[in-house]
Design a protein around this motif. Sequence first.
Motif, PDB file in Angstrom:
ATOM      1  N   ASP A 483     -17.062  -3.890   2.766  1.00  0.00           N
ATOM      2  CA  ASP A 483     -17.130  -3.173   1.498  1.00  0.00           C
ATOM      3  C   ASP A 483     -18.550  -3.257   0.961  1.00  0.00           C
ATOM      4  O   ASP A 483     -19.115  -4.350   0.834  1.00  0.00           O
ATOM      5  CB  ASP A 483     -16.146  -3.795   0.502  1.00  0.00           C
ATOM      6  CG  ASP A 483     -15.984  -2.943  -0.743  1.00  0.00           C
ATOM      7  OD1 ASP A 483     -16.624  -1.888  -0.822  1.00  0.00           O
ATOM      8  OD2 ASP A 483     -15.219  -3.355  -1.632  1.00  0.00           O
ATOM      9  N   ASN A 588      -8.041  -0.255   7.648  1.00  0.00           N
ATOM     10  CA  ASN A 588      -7.640  -0.048   6.253  1.00  0.00           C
ATOM     11  C   ASN A 588      -8.838   0.278   5.372  1.00  0.00           C
ATOM     12  O   ASN A 588      -8.780   1.170   4.513  1.00  0.00           O
ATOM     13  CB  ASN A 588      -6.932  -1.294   5.716  1.00  0.00           C
ATOM     14  CG  ASN A 588      -5.542  -1.465   6.283  1.00  0.00           C
ATOM     15  OD1 ASN A 588      -4.950  -0.518   6.801  1.00  0.00           O
ATOM     16  ND2 ASN A 588      -5.006  -2.672   6.198  1.00  0.00           N
ATOM     17  N   VAL A 589      -9.943  -0.440   5.575  1.00  0.00           N
ATOM     18  CA  VAL A 589     -11.128  -0.210   4.751  1.00  0.00           C
ATOM     19  C   VAL A 589     -11.698   1.179   5.023  1.00  0.00           C
ATOM     20  O   VAL A 589     -12.111   1.897   4.087  1.00  0.00           O
ATOM     21  CB  VAL A 589     -12.178  -1.306   4.999  1.00  0.00           C
ATOM     22  CG1 VAL A 589     -13.492  -0.963   4.295  1.00  0.00           C
ATOM     23  CG2 VAL A 589     -11.667  -2.653   4.514  1.00  0.00           C
ATOM     24  N   CYS A 592      -9.550   3.624   3.287  1.00  0.00           N
ATOM     25  CA  CYS A 592      -9.738   3.571   1.835  1.00  0.00           C
ATOM     26  C   CYS A 592     -10.989   4.322   1.403  1.00  0.00           C
ATOM     27  O   CYS A 592     -11.000   5.004   0.375  1.00  0.00           O
ATOM     28  CB  CYS A 592      -9.818   2.112   1.368  1.00  0.00           C
ATOM     29  SG  CYS A 592      -8.267   1.198   1.518  1.00  0.00           S
ATOM     30  N   LYS A 593     -12.058   4.198   2.167  1.00  0.00           N
ATOM     31  CA  LYS A 593     -13.306   4.874   1.806  1.00  0.00           C
ATOM     32  C   LYS A 593     -13.156   6.386   1.826  1.00  0.00           C
ATOM     33  O   LYS A 593     -13.819   7.101   1.074  1.00  0.00           O
ATOM     34  CB  LYS A 593     -14.417   4.450   2.762  1.00  0.00           C
ATOM     35  CG  LYS A 593     -14.873   3.004   2.559  1.00  0.00           C
ATOM     36  CD  LYS A 593     -15.996   2.646   3.517  1.00  0.00           C
ATOM     37  CE  LYS A 593     -16.490   1.228   3.262  1.00  0.00           C
ATOM     38  NZ  LYS A 593     -17.593   0.845   4.182  1.00  0.00           N
ATOM     39  N   TRP A 604      -5.843   2.380  -3.765  1.00  0.00           N
ATOM     40  CA  TRP A 604      -6.678   2.224  -2.573  1.00  0.00           C
ATOM     41  C   TRP A 604      -7.700   1.107  -2.759  1.00  0.00           C
ATOM     42  O   TRP A 604      -8.071   0.419  -1.795  1.00  0.00           O
ATOM     43  CB  TRP A 604      -7.389   3.541  -2.261  1.00  0.00           C
ATOM     44  CG  TRP A 604      -6.465   4.596  -1.745  1.00  0.00           C
ATOM     45  CD1 TRP A 604      -6.028   5.705  -2.395  1.00  0.00           C
ATOM     46  CD2 TRP A 604      -5.840   4.614  -0.458  1.00  0.00           C
ATOM     47  NE1 TRP A 604      -5.171   6.416  -1.611  1.00  0.00           N
ATOM     48  CE2 TRP A 604      -5.030   5.777  -0.404  1.00  0.00           C
ATOM     49  CE3 TRP A 604      -5.867   3.773   0.650  1.00  0.00           C
ATOM     50  CZ2 TRP A 604      -4.278   6.109   0.713  1.00  0.00           C
ATOM     51  CZ3 TRP A 604      -5.118   4.103   1.763  1.00  0.00           C
ATOM     52  CH2 TRP A 604      -4.333   5.257   1.791  1.00  0.00           C
ATOM     53  N   GLN A 608      -8.305  -2.013  -0.325  1.00  0.00           N
ATOM     54  CA  GLN A 608      -9.641  -2.255   0.222  1.00  0.00           C
ATOM     55  C   GLN A 608     -10.076  -3.698  -0.018  1.00  0.00           C
ATOM     56  O   GLN A 608     -10.631  -4.347   0.879  1.00  0.00           O
ATOM     57  CB  GLN A 608     -10.639  -1.295  -0.422  1.00  0.00           C
ATOM     58  CG  GLN A 608     -12.062  -1.450   0.092  1.00  0.00           C
ATOM     59  CD  GLN A 608     -12.992  -0.397  -0.484  1.00  0.00           C
ATOM     60  OE1 GLN A 608     -12.534   0.606  -1.012  1.00  0.00           O
ATOM     61  NE2 GLN A 608     -14.277  -0.630  -0.387  1.00  0.00           N
ATOM     62  N   SER A 611      -8.036  -6.013   2.284  1.00  0.00           N
ATOM     63  CA  SER A 611      -8.428  -5.853   3.684  1.00  0.00           C
ATOM     64  C   SER A 611      -9.799  -6.459   3.949  1.00  0.00           C
ATOM     65  O   SER A 611     -10.028  -7.074   5.007  1.00  0.00           O
ATOM     66  CB  SER A 611      -8.440  -4.367   4.053  1.00  0.00           C
ATOM     67  OG  SER A 611      -7.157  -3.798   3.901  1.00  0.00           O
ATOM     68  N   ASN A 612     -10.710  -6.334   3.021  1.00  0.00           N
ATOM     69  CA  ASN A 612     -12.029  -6.930   3.196  1.00  0.00           C
ATOM     70  C   ASN A 612     -11.938  -8.449   3.262  1.00  0.00           C
ATOM     71  O   ASN A 612     -12.628  -9.103   4.052  1.00  0.00           O
ATOM     72  CB  ASN A 612     -12.948  -6.502   2.054  1.00  0.00           C
ATOM     73  CG  ASN A 612     -14.377  -6.957   2.270  1.00  0.00           C
ATOM     74  OD1 ASN A 612     -15.014  -6.590   3.253  1.00  0.00           O
ATOM     75  ND2 ASN A 612     -14.883  -7.778   1.360  1.00  0.00           N
TER      76      ASN A 612
END
Length: 679
Positions: A483, A588-589, A592-593, A604, A608, A611-612
């Motif tokens: 992220d 997932n990240v 999300c982006k 989201w 994020q 997940s990070n």
Amino acid sequence: MSCRGWDFAQTTAPMPWVGVYIAAASLVCSLAMAADVFWAFRHKRLGFPCKFFTLNATTLTLLAVAMKLPVDLATPMRGRTDQFAKLAGTVFMSTAMGNFMPSLGSIDDKEIFMNITALGILIITLVVNVYIQLGTGAIYCDLVAEQTAVTFLMLLVFVILSFSAITVPATKRYLEQKYSEIHKIASGEDLKETGNLTVQKLKEDVRKYWMMAETSNPQFVVARSVTCSASGAICFLTALILVEAVLRMFLMFPRPFSNLGAFSEYKWSTFFIFVIQSIGVGVGTIAIAFRWFTAIKLKCSEKRGKSYKTEFKTEAYWIERLVEWKESAFTLQIRHQKFRKLVHKMKNLILDFCIRVQIGIVVMSKSVQFFSIFFISWFLTCCHYCMGFRKKSTSTASDNGRKLESPSESKHSPRQDISFYVLHLEGEEELPLQITKNNSDATDRLIQMGREKQPIYLKGLLEKSIGFKEVARFDNDQVPSLDSEEHPNSWTLPVVTLTSIAIALPNIENHMVDHLVHSVSEGLLYVSTVERMLDNRALKDVKNAADIVWLGVDLFGKWLGEDLRRMATEGKTSKETLEKLADIATENVMECKIKMKGAQKKNWLIKQVASNSMYRISKTILLDYEDCNDLTDERLFDRLSVMISDILGACLTNLPRVIIMKLFCSAIEKKGRECPTCS
């Protein structure tokens, strides 16, 4: 349909089910009053605070439904059961208002005005309809005396309730000011110095602030007031009138409930209404009677030293609000000077009348309390005599028991004098002598309850801690973040992430996984309290992500929809599992982006952040895994458990500071709602 085809029997067929609806509303109110009584007995709260049955729109709506029979002018109700159901409804309303009284302290001025107005409309409607039925003979002559007396007493209780509500803002201001003054003296040290607190000093602070919070709790202040005591006596009298009427019915008629529904369109349902509302009166009278008895007991001081003139004095806070209204400027814009003058005079006349009524209510309430003390003092004297005799008879056994105690058990710290921290209003000077011991014992019971209900699983997990060394090792700075916007770590999110990884590890016995989940679940209760009190707004998204992820892990064993238990059974080695979790977090990240836009951005963002955290921690563990060749699945699970234990332990070192911060709470509406020792 023509009038000739009108079927009267068909139109009255639903009436018994209307009666069931009335009985159901009465049952809900009765259960709420019973819940208040149960909670007060369980927590040994002398004031019997209103937690479930309070003055609000929902309760007033239920009472309006429950009062259908007393206000019914159109339906003929000639049966004995129907007549007694009307009487029980009026008494039920009086009992409900008596139970409402303490809840005035927990609502603000606007809510008090709106709810009292709605209650007044209901009471006036009820009184007018009952007296119309008395005048038309709809209520039989056998119950005219009882119904007249109960209706008048119910109206009197409403007047006392309304004028008591006027004093609540003044008492709150006075107690808030007094609390702040004593708080400055009691706090002593700055919050930054709480790291040097000892357990004994913390207990003393809890006792002091618990005493201040409990005695300034607005509900308890209203509950021990003379108006609440008087309304309790009146409600108790209305309950006795209902009992007298029922007993007289049984003496006059051998089978009083025969021919149910023969004389009413409500048919058999009136019997259930009568029974449920009578039970509700009995349950509600318990709290009323105990509040009345508590107020009398607090007044029965050994050192009274008051003259009758002082005893019946009306303190300033009773009429302070009315005097403020009288002295305030008139806000309505009226052009004509004569009309302005007339309106101003009318306002002063009305407020002068209200002030006289308030003084009369206070004097009457003190008279009721005085005569109650006169009649009940002998009972209290007998109780004290019996308790003294019991202590003397058991003194020998207790002395022998002390001899058998070990030196460590016999050494107790001296009980501090906390009578200075009792907050009382004018006219309650004897309160500290009576209430100090009760609240001190209540605080000790809460502390003892905390000792007896310790988190067993959490204690076992914390024993694995090795001095917080692992707190700095679960997240390696060499691992790049997925992220671009760095979110600070909370206490909760790393614990949740590490627990999720531990659940997904292969070749781990189920009971070990379950034990870890139970331990973390107990620990997060305390961690959430610490994070909430420290209230770092930068951690808001991180805490939300941790809470949502843990909900899935705890209930379903899933991390963001990924089944961790299945992953554990399908995985061959811990290294493969860690790599898989890191890959899932990366996907997932990336997702999300792409999709983090518009109204769904918040959802989201949570995904994020979680997940990070999973990616960084998984990669950090993989680095250690590669450096250590003999790291088996069991040893990795133990290491993760130690990491979780160290993080939880480091977080819990903030508990003394959190307790002090909770003690320093300044909003008087929050006093007494939660105890620092048990929340």
